[in-house]
Design an enzyme around this catalytic site. Sequence first.
Site, mmCIF file in Angstrom:
data_model
loop_
_atom_site.group_PDB
_atom_site.id
_atom_site.type_symbol
_atom_site.label_atom_id
_atom_site.label_comp_id
_atom_site.label_asym_id
_atom_site.label_seq_id
_atom_site.Cartn_x
_atom_site.Cartn_y
_atom_site.Cartn_z
ATOM 1 N N ASP A 49 -10.760 2.012 4.146
ATOM 2 C CA ASP A 49 -11.126 0.627 3.838
ATOM 3 C C ASP A 49 -12.626 0.442 3.621
ATOM 4 O OD1 ASP A 49 -9.081 -1.150 3.462
ATOM 5 O OD2 ASP A 49 -8.719 -1.477 5.598
ATOM 6 N N LYS A 53 0.843 -1.207 0.000
ATOM 7 C CA LYS A 53 0.000 0.000 0.000
ATOM 8 C C LYS A 53 0.875 1.252 0.000
ATOM 9 C CE LYS A 53 -3.634 -2.713 2.094
ATOM 10 N NZ LYS A 53 -4.207 -3.247 3.348
ATOM 11 N N GLN A 59 -4.592 -2.045 9.680
ATOM 12 C CA GLN A 59 -4.331 -3.345 9.062
ATOM 13 C C GLN A 59 -4.837 -4.460 9.983
ATOM 14 O OE1 GLN A 59 -2.970 -3.765 5.899
ATOM 15 N NE2 GLN A 59 -3.508 -5.913 6.163
#
Lengths: 290, 290
Positions: free
Chosen positions: B126, B59, B103
Amino acid sequence: MAEENYDSRKIDGRSLARKVEEQVEKGIDQLQAEEGIVPGLATILVGADPASKMYVRLKHKACERVGIHAEDHEMPEYTTQEQLMQRIWELNEREDIHGILLQLPLPECLDEKAAMLAIDPAKDADGFHPYNMGKLLIGEEGLVPCTPKGVIRALEEYDVEVQGKHAVIVGHSNVVGKPMAAMLVNRNATVSVCHVYTDDLKKYTLDADILVVGTGVKHLIKADMVKEGAVIFDVGITEENGKVYGDVDYDNVVKKASLITPVPGGVGPMTIAILMEHVLMAARNFAETH
Amino acid sequence: MAEENYDSRKIDGRSLARKVEEQVEKGIDQLQAEEGIVPGLATILVGADPASKMYVRLKHKACERVGIHAEDHEMPEYTTQEQLMQRIWELNEREDIHGILLQLPLPECLDEKAAMLAIDPAKDADGFHPYNMGKLLIGEEGLVPCTPKGVIRALEEYDVEVQGKHAVIVGHSNVVGKPMAAMLVNRNATVSVCHVYTDDLKKYTLDADILVVGTGVKHLIKADMVKEGAVIFDVGITEENGKVYGDVDYDNVVKKASLITPVPGGVGPMTIAILMEHVLMAARNFAETH
């Protein structure tokens, strides 16, 4: 030949609703005894639409039956967005109001979305706030839309197995179809969502173990479109010359269904009973967090 | 007989991702020129799980390519919930950080749900926050889960018609299956959601015009389970002896599909490109509201 009697296949929404309301009543007594809290619902009705007035009245009557303190906030047709928001913010702050119900539709000049977003998700009795909708989607069902929740409750009360069954939903509205699909997926049904763009609707409905129809198209579902033994929920309502029709051709479909809701007297009363349950739920959550 | 070449049926996720990233790069240049804002993404990684570290690294590399300011918040394995929440609150407040990515999975002693709820929905890169999930369900897609959004983007790029088509989703996770279903219903596909409890999976997959599979079961979908001409997205990943497998038996299924994603090189790169797009979207929204 004597006409067969299919009464035992009818899901009696009124008596189911009574049962739910009795449970709510007990819960309210307990909450009052243990925490000294009487659940409170505020309805907001803007304008004087007769159908909306009737729906609000039905909800207030239900509150009276179960022992919920209900307030009727009627606001004039020419209410400004600012005034409506102000009222919602006041109700959000009040400790004696645990549920807020904004009766839709609002007059056109008002921003429905902004008003609904302003309602504290913890007091969102209708379950339409995106936060509550999102919790529903990820399987944490709290305050959820009342009509599909009523269908789930009926499935439970009639001991209908859901897991692994093929549930077909006709209609993909935000109020019924989409939350209904999420609730059934959460319960491990295989779920198909059909709607006006579906090619060959019959192919899907014929395969449904559980069929939920909410389109507002009078008698859309005929007997040749359902499987023998299907469990059928009719969420549609069409008014014609003072008579009310569902989306399912009940008189013929009942001959194939194992269980089926009539219109009226099916999911309608259940929706209101679930609303009562939600106000109790919100009041309980309030008691736990204050 | 010469072996037929099916390369033209492969959805090349890497080149699609490059295309999306190029658009993001242009958008970033424009935002910087017009508003003086550089989009910022903060990733939070708790502990030292090697797979998680690799994902975070991928990312950050993408951020570098497109011009997003990226911060790597690595926190030790023994981080307390309080410390994690504190970090999230700080990032919520910062004006130079527009996206926050926690994460997953977190070490077991931490409350994942509470941490995710703490992220400002406006910075939820997200798309997993219930508020954003709920907006998705009611058809107002903003920050939504990146993997299913990548599938939608691929459908658009390849001009695949969605409205009225039968889309079958195998897997009902919160990360892929459920948001994927909502996105396809929002685009007027007829959508069936299948999963481990589905009876006779093949009956559904065989009827799919569009098939999205995300189960983590290696080669679950065989050639005899798909319709001639189907468009197939493989979201599954299984690692075995250092090799990566999808949920679809690609080599055989490609002979029937009209379009199909490989594993690796399919939806994976698209997911990261969409994440970049989301950070830009969040930065634009920030510019508009500040």
